[in-house]
Enzyme design. Structure first.
Site, short mmCIF file in Angstrom:
data_model
loop_
_atom_site.label_atom_id
_atom_site.label_comp_id
_atom_site.label_asym_id
_atom_site.label_seq_id
_atom_site.Cartn_x
_atom_site.Cartn_y
_atom_site.Cartn_z
CE LYS A 134 34.76 38.09 37.98
NZ LYS A 134 34.31 38.76 39.21
CB THR A 135 38.62 43.21 35.54
OG1 THR A 135 37.31 42.68 35.32
CG2 THR A 135 39.03 44.05 34.34
CG ASP B 15 36.89 40.59 32.33
OD1 ASP B 15 36.52 39.78 33.21
OD2 ASP B 15 37.05 41.81 32.55
CD GLU B 16 32.11 40.91 32.96
OE1 GLU B 16 31.32 40.08 33.45
OE2 GLU B 16 32.31 42.04 33.45
CD GLN C 199 29.34 40.03 38.48
OE1 GLN C 199 29.26 41.13 37.96
NE2 GLN C 199 30.42 39.61 39.09
NE ARG D 112 28.56 45.87 39.28
CZ ARG D 112 29.62 45.10 39.16
NH1 ARG D 112 30.73 45.54 38.64
NH2 ARG D 112 29.59 43.85 39.59
P1 ATP Z 1 33.36 42.33 38.59
O1 ATP Z 1 32.88 40.94 38.91
O2 ATP Z 1 32.39 43.35 39.06
O3 ATP Z 1 33.79 42.48 37.18
P2 ATP Z 1 36.10 41.98 39.33
O4 ATP Z 1 36.19 40.66 40.01
O5 ATP Z 1 36.54 42.06 37.94
O6 ATP Z 1 34.64 42.56 39.52
P3 ATP Z 1 37.92 44.15 39.76
O7 ATP Z 1 37.13 45.18 39.07
O8 ATP Z 1 39.11 43.59 39.12
O9 ATP Z 1 36.94 42.99 40.24
O10 ATP Z 1 38.35 44.66 41.21
C1 ATP Z 1 37.44 45.33 42.08
C2 ATP Z 1 38.15 46.46 42.80
O11 ATP Z 1 39.03 45.95 43.76
C3 ATP Z 1 38.98 47.33 41.88
O12 ATP Z 1 38.91 48.65 42.30
C4 ATP Z 1 40.38 46.76 42.07
O13 ATP Z 1 41.36 47.70 41.77
C5 ATP Z 1 40.37 46.42 43.54
N1 ATP Z 1 41.32 45.36 43.91
C6 ATP Z 1 41.36 44.12 43.40
N2 ATP Z 1 42.35 43.40 43.99
C7 ATP Z 1 42.92 44.22 44.90
C8 ATP Z 1 44.00 44.07 45.83
N3 ATP Z 1 44.68 42.94 45.97
N4 ATP Z 1 44.30 45.13 46.61
C9 ATP Z 1 43.62 46.28 46.51
N5 ATP Z 1 42.60 46.48 45.66
C10 ATP Z 1 42.26 45.47 44.87
MG MG Z 2 35.50 42.60 36.16
#
Ligand code: ATP
Ligand code: MG
Length: 739
Positions: free
Chosen positions: A33-34, A221-222, A260, A611
């Site tokens: 997402k981020t 975000d969030e 979350q 995490r």
């Molecule tokens: P959270 O809910 O914990 O905030 P999130 O959904 O925001 O998580 P991110 O932090 O954006 O998730 O991504 C999680 C990890 O996966 C990061 O290290 C990111 O770089 C990696 N990632 C996301 N998409 C891809 C992709 N398509 N290919 C490789 N790595 C990816």
């Molecule tokens: Mg995130």
């Protein structure tokens, strides 16, 4: 840029390259997402659809905002890279502050308006009550602060607050008086920043139009942790105000995960996600289901855990990564044993090639960091406490130690200056200056110079001196932990933090200081370990200064990361230790009495589990120190909720954990299950006690009630007395007392 897009999966790519429109991305932890949000900003800018000036992005912490900025700078073409710095990326508070500073006149604030943090706010309220002759007993300042903040977070001024009884009417009047006082003094509390910015935009049409026209893309975000007012502010800024013609407003791009949501206690509303979908007519909520962060076992554990919550929006998460390693579970004999295991394991991991900064030690309550810090320090492992201070650097600990130092040595001017007016006792800076001059003239310590001070200042300082003298005489011969407990009460520190809105954590830390002294005096089997028995107070103070010293890793040094689970939101690490998994600690006891309390704790546990990338440790202890006494603990119900086949017991207690569930239940008398039952049913009364309660028996000593049968005076309870074993006791005869 095309490289960045190439690494995205089809759903992520679709989200990043959506045509200008409102969007909601609802997706689980680690699904990107981020990353999607940040990449979308870079894509919008580098394809020329918006200038950096036209973007507003909201993140949840300052750290997240900084990270987003640096990632963006790296993603943007070189000639645009620097512009990222000036972009409006920040937290709600940070952005509202910026808006108000830029338009202070229109907002009715002085250009140099100051921000009140929660402690400042409380003292402002106390001052107000005093001036108005309001009884603090009837209207406790802490409650007034909570009342005011809750109203502001709902977007309600005193004039709009509802009051159906005299008591509430009076509180509403005090709210109005408080706002008037802040206005006179040119200050704004945290909630005020948001409300003031919101009102300014509502009221001032040219300004509203200006920002609405400026920000073409608003990204959040969030989103699950936004409160009512924050959502209203976003709507207004996005031109969703009933006045802007459809199509003229900004595009709102929100990402979040209902599982979350961990800030309900600050007024966050998951319902905002449903409202957003409806009010912005978002036809297709985008879902990202592939998790890129964690190995399969970790993800399965997280999914299994969160299934126990009701009313979820529901989603699937899967990973291409293999199952990976099992989740390691360690049960320590004590909190020290737990910390020792963790630090041993950390060193092992570093030997195996893990970077220290990729290892996180998470805890539910700040006070838990002390034992971990101590072990890390002793073992010489560099560490950094994140989103907070190290234990011995915390304000309340320094205050308590300053009293202790004055008891030990009244000439300690640093300690004197720190607490002479803390908690406040009407000794102003003028009096202190006079005292300093007097000390200088007489070439004596501040303490000794006090006698030479006359008038009102002399009387106030004299009272403080008498307080220290009394503390000293009352604690002669007492064991160190009792000395500390006594001074926390008598100095007024406990009372002070009790009346602070978020003082609970500080009180937990003060209690932890008593534990620190107890452990300092004896090692775990109860023998005196202190090398300098003659003067335990002096050697404990030396120990405290040493532990507060240079041990936190320097900037840029590779260090183990310590933080609360709340502070870990959005972050990721190769290996994660979730510590203190015991009933009352995690889930936290405060949550038992709150609506949805256990579910919020479970979401917090979900955040913690997710995490971890490759390795996850879950640790708990059989006993833990509380108020300087050893208490028995019941394992967290969350451990029971994880599928057994994903877990692998490690360490000395492995034998227990490898038992079959029924064998385990027999061995513990259904410890965790009993706890779960009592938790779900609140503090169910069993003959005047409750399950999970610590009790004292004249013969068997300290134990914990694990189950009960019968009713009223016929109740029989099963009590785990540790080494004395499990006993079934008839309450009528057993003469148990609460411990
Ligand atoms: P959270 O809910 O914990 O905030 P999130 O959904 O925001 O998580 P991110 O932090 O954006 O998730 O991504 C999680 C990890 O996966 C990061 O290290 C990111 O770089 C990696 N990632 C996301 N998409 C891809 C992709 N398509 N290919 C490789 N790595 C990816
Ligand atoms: Mg995130």
């Amino acid at each position: 840029m095309s490289d960045l897009l190439a690494s995205l999966n089809p759903e992520q790519l679709a989200a990043v390259t959506l045509p200008p429109q409102h969007a909601l991305i609802l997706a689980g932890a680690g699904s990107g997402k981020t990353r999607v949000l940040t990449t979308r900003i870079a894509w919008l800018i580098s394809t020329g659809q918006v200038s950096p000036y036209g973007v507003l992005a909201v993140t949840f912490t300052n750290k997240a905002a900084r990270e987003m900025l640096s990632r963006l700078s790296a993603m943007l073409p070189i000639h645009l890279g620097n512009t990222a710095r000036g972009m409006w990326i920040g937290t709600f508070h940070g952005l509202c502050n910026r808006l108000l500073r830029a338009n202070y006149r229109e907002a009715g604030l002085p250009s140099t308006f100051q921000i009140l943090d929660s402690a400042d706010q409380l003292s402002a309220i106390k001052r107000l009550l005093k001036n108005l002759n309001v009884d603090e007993e009837r209207f406790p300042p802490r409650e007034i602060a909570a009342f005011i903040n809750a109203h502001k977070e709902q977007g309600l001024r005193a004039a709009q607050a509802e009051a159906y009884d005299d008591y509430t009417r009076r509180r509403v009047e005090l709210y109005a008086e408080y706002d008037a006082q802040c206005q006179r003094e040119g200050v704004a509390d945290f909630a005020e920043l948001l409300l003031r910015a919101y009102e300014l935009m509502c009221r001032n049409e040219p300004l509203r139009r200006h920002y609405q026209e400026r920000f073409r893309h608003i990204l959040v975000d969030e989103f699950q942790d936004t409160n009512r007012l924050q959502y209203a502010w976003l709507k207004l800024l996005a031109g969703h105000d009933g006045k802007t013609p459809p199509g003229d407003g900004a595009c709102l791009f929100a990402v979040g995960d209902d599982d979350q949501s961990i800030y309900a206690f600050r007024g966050a509303e998951v319902g905002n996600m449903r409202d957003l979908e409806r009010e912005f007519q978002i036809a297709n909520v985008i879902r990202l289901e592939q998790n890129y962060r964690s190995h399969g076992n970790i993800l399965d554990a997280a999914n299994a855990l969160i299934k126990n919550n009701r009313g979820r929006l529901g989603k699937n998460l899967w990973t291409e990564a293999g199952a990976g390693e099992p989740i390691r579970v360690f049960e320590g004999l004590s909190d020290f044993d737990e910390a020792r295991f963790i630090v041993d394991e950390v060193r092992e991991l570093v030997r195996d090639g893990f970077q220290r900064q990729q290892l996180a030690l998470l805890y539910r309550s700040n006070a838990q960091s002390r034992v971990l810090e101590h072990q890390l320090f002793t073992a010489g492992v560099p560490y950094r406490v994140h989103g907070g201070l190290r234990f011995f650097d915390r304000q309340e600990i320094k205050h308590a130690l300053a009293y202790l130092r004055l008891i030990a040595n009244s000439d300690d001017d640093t300690a004197f200056t720190r607490v002479v007016n803390f908690p406040t006792r009407g000794i102003g800076s003028r009096s202190l200056e006079t005292l300093q001059e007097e000390a200088h003239r007489a070439n004596s310590s501040l303490y000794n110079a006090a006698a030479g001070l006359s008038g009102k200042a002399g009387a106030a300082v004299g009272n403080f001196i008498r307080l220290i003298e009394t503390l000293r005489s009352e604690t002669v011969g007492l064991p160190l932990p009792e000395v500390i407990e006594h001074l926390i009460e008598k100095s007024g520190l406990r009372q002070h933090y009790l009346s602070e809105k978020e003082g609970g954590e500080r009180l937990e830390n003060l209690d932890e200081l008593v534990n620190a002294a107890t452990s300092f005096l004896r090692d775990e089997d109860g023998t005196l370990a202190n090398p300098d028995e003659a003067d335990p107070l002096a050697s404990f103070l030396a120990h405290a200064s040493l532990e507060a010293g240079e041990h936190q890793a320097g900037e840029g040094q590779d260090a183990v990361q310590l933080m609360t689970v709340h502070a870990a939101k959005g972050l990721e690490f190769d290996a994660v230790f979730i510590t203190g998994l015991e009933q009352g600690l995690f889930p936290h006891e405060n949550s038992a009495s709150e609506r949805d309390g256990l579910e919020e704790e479970r979401r917090l546990m979900y955040v913690a589990v997710t995490r971890a990338r490759a390795r996850l440790y879950l640790t708990h202890a059989q006993t833990r120190m509380l108020h300087g006494q050893t208490r028995f603990c019941v394992p967290s119900l969350f451990l029971e909720e994880l599928p057994e086949e994903l877990l692998r017991p490690v360490g000395s207690r492995a034998a227990y954990a490898t038992m079959t569930p029924s064998g385990r239940e027999q061995a513990t008398g259904g410890l965790a299950r009993g706890a779960a039952a009592s938790w779900n049913g609140g503090q169910k009364d069993v003959g005047g006690f409750h399950i999970g309660q610590n009790v004292q028996h004249s013969k068997f000593g300290l134990g914990v009630i694990v189950s009960a049968e019968g009713y009223g005076s016929d109740t029989r309870v099963q009590v785990n007395f540790g080494v004395q074993g499990m006993k079934l006791l008839d309450l009528k005869y057993a003469k148990l007392t609460a411990a």
